[in-house]
Each structure stands twice: as structure tokens, then as C-alpha cells.
Design a protein around this motif. Sequence first.
Motif, short mmCIF file in Angstrom:
data_model
loop_
_atom_site.label_atom_id
_atom_site.label_comp_id
_atom_site.label_asym_id
_atom_site.label_seq_id
_atom_site.Cartn_x
_atom_site.Cartn_y
_atom_site.Cartn_z
N ASP A 194 -0.48 -1.09 -12.92
CA ASP A 194 -1.56 -0.54 -12.10
C ASP A 194 -2.28 -1.64 -11.31
O ASP A 194 -3.38 -1.43 -10.81
N ASP B 72 2.77 3.58 -5.30
CA ASP B 72 1.75 4.04 -6.25
C ASP B 72 1.50 3.04 -7.36
O ASP B 72 0.39 2.95 -7.89
N ASP B 73 2.55 2.33 -7.77
CA ASP B 73 2.40 1.36 -8.85
C ASP B 73 3.46 0.27 -8.71
O ASP B 73 4.36 0.35 -7.86
N SER C 59 0.81 -1.22 0.00
CA SER C 59 0.00 0.00 0.00
C SER C 59 0.84 1.27 0.00
O SER C 59 0.32 2.36 -0.25
N GLU C 60 2.13 1.15 0.28
CA GLU C 60 3.00 2.32 0.32
C GLU C 60 3.47 2.77 -1.06
O GLU C 60 4.13 3.81 -1.19
N ASN D 46 7.34 1.21 -9.19
CA ASN D 46 8.03 1.78 -8.03
C ASN D 46 8.35 0.70 -6.99
O ASN D 46 9.41 0.73 -6.37
#
Length: 219
Positions: free
Chosen positions: A164, A53-54, A50-51, A57
Motif C-alpha cells: 500500500d 492500485d497497489d 498513479s495508474e 499490480n
Amino acid sequence: MERLLNKCLITILLIVVSGCKNERQQDKNIDLTENVVSNIEDNMVALEFSEFDDYRNLLKHVDEIVCNDSVPVVIMRVNDTTYIHKVSTPCWDKIGDILIKQKNVLIVHDDSIEKRFTNPWICKKFELSKLGSVLEKDISNNGKDENWSESPAKHILSISVSNDGLNKLQPIFLELSRAYERNFLNSDIRIWLTDYTPYFEPPPPPKEPEKMEEMKLTE
């Protein structure tokens, strides 16, 4: 550019290059029933999906951890058992000289499993819920079927999701934990988080000159 070229060559040759030589990175899964915090080793770094963005990363972060000789871990709890899954990456900054054949790699991407055969050239797909049974078949093959893994020591579970699709990682590791819970697996496995390379079937080999000449004569 050099890193991109290396990836392209691996795709063409249908091999996976292993670069991280540190033996600690070859450690796999630990089944813990006690307090998780007290059992995490000093060189482990827990991943919180959850930390990020995609997936890109997250993968970059995991690669940095591995190449700095630490061990990323995914912590899952199933019923009363906590599983710590140690993961790794090919660590592109430290490319080594170990070549791993496609037959020794089982691919999990998004919500499906792929086993890519070479005789014949096909990509066989399975539902994610079959992960335990497919892993058991692959790891225990021991070279009997040339399309499946040569030995447990050479086997790699390659996990990836769409950029995503970070929300699909947790179900994958949950299913992997259930594979241990249901006794499909009774030994450690090596897990890589990787980029996904779409399957392609290589073109047929060129016809031999003699056969081509025969074809011309019969036309």
C-alpha cells in the motif's frame, strides 16, 4: 507453487537469481537534457505509478514488460535535467543460471536503505537521503571490503515498497536522480523492482562433536 518455491530457496540461500538474459534489460540509466519524448527508445515503456492500485499490480505489470523483452522506465525531472531510469525484474518466467551474491545487492525499501552484511551477520540501515553516498561506496568498493559489492558490473539496486506504499516510489527515484545531479554517481547502475524479503539472521552453526564432548567432560 514452483514460483513460490524458487522465491523461498532464494531467501534461504541469500542469493538473487537473475533470469532475464536479454542484454537490453541490462541497460540502466540515461541522463537526457533534451525533449523526453524524442529520446525514448521504441522498446521503452514509461511507468505511471498513479495508474496502479497497489505495488503488487505494478510489479506484475513490470514483470510482464521485462519478460516480453521491453524496458520499463521511470521518468524523473530534477531542475533542468530529465532522468530516464531503466528498471527490470528477475523475470521469474525465464529463470537463468546467473547467481548474484547478497554482497552485490543494495536494498531500498519504503523510506530506508539496507546493506546486509555476512561478516558479521548484521543488517545496516541508512536514511533514504543517504542513497547517493551509500551507492557510491557500494559501487566503488571493488571487493576491498567483503561486505560490500565486488564490482560495479555485478551490482544491483533492489527497490521495493509495501503493497500500500506506492506513494513512496517517487521519492526513491527522485533521490536516485539527485544522486546523479550531485555527482555521487557517474556511471550506469542496474535497478530491479522486486518483492521485499525481510532480513533474518541465520542460526549459528552446530558445535563440532569434539567440542561438545569436551563440554560434557567439564560439566
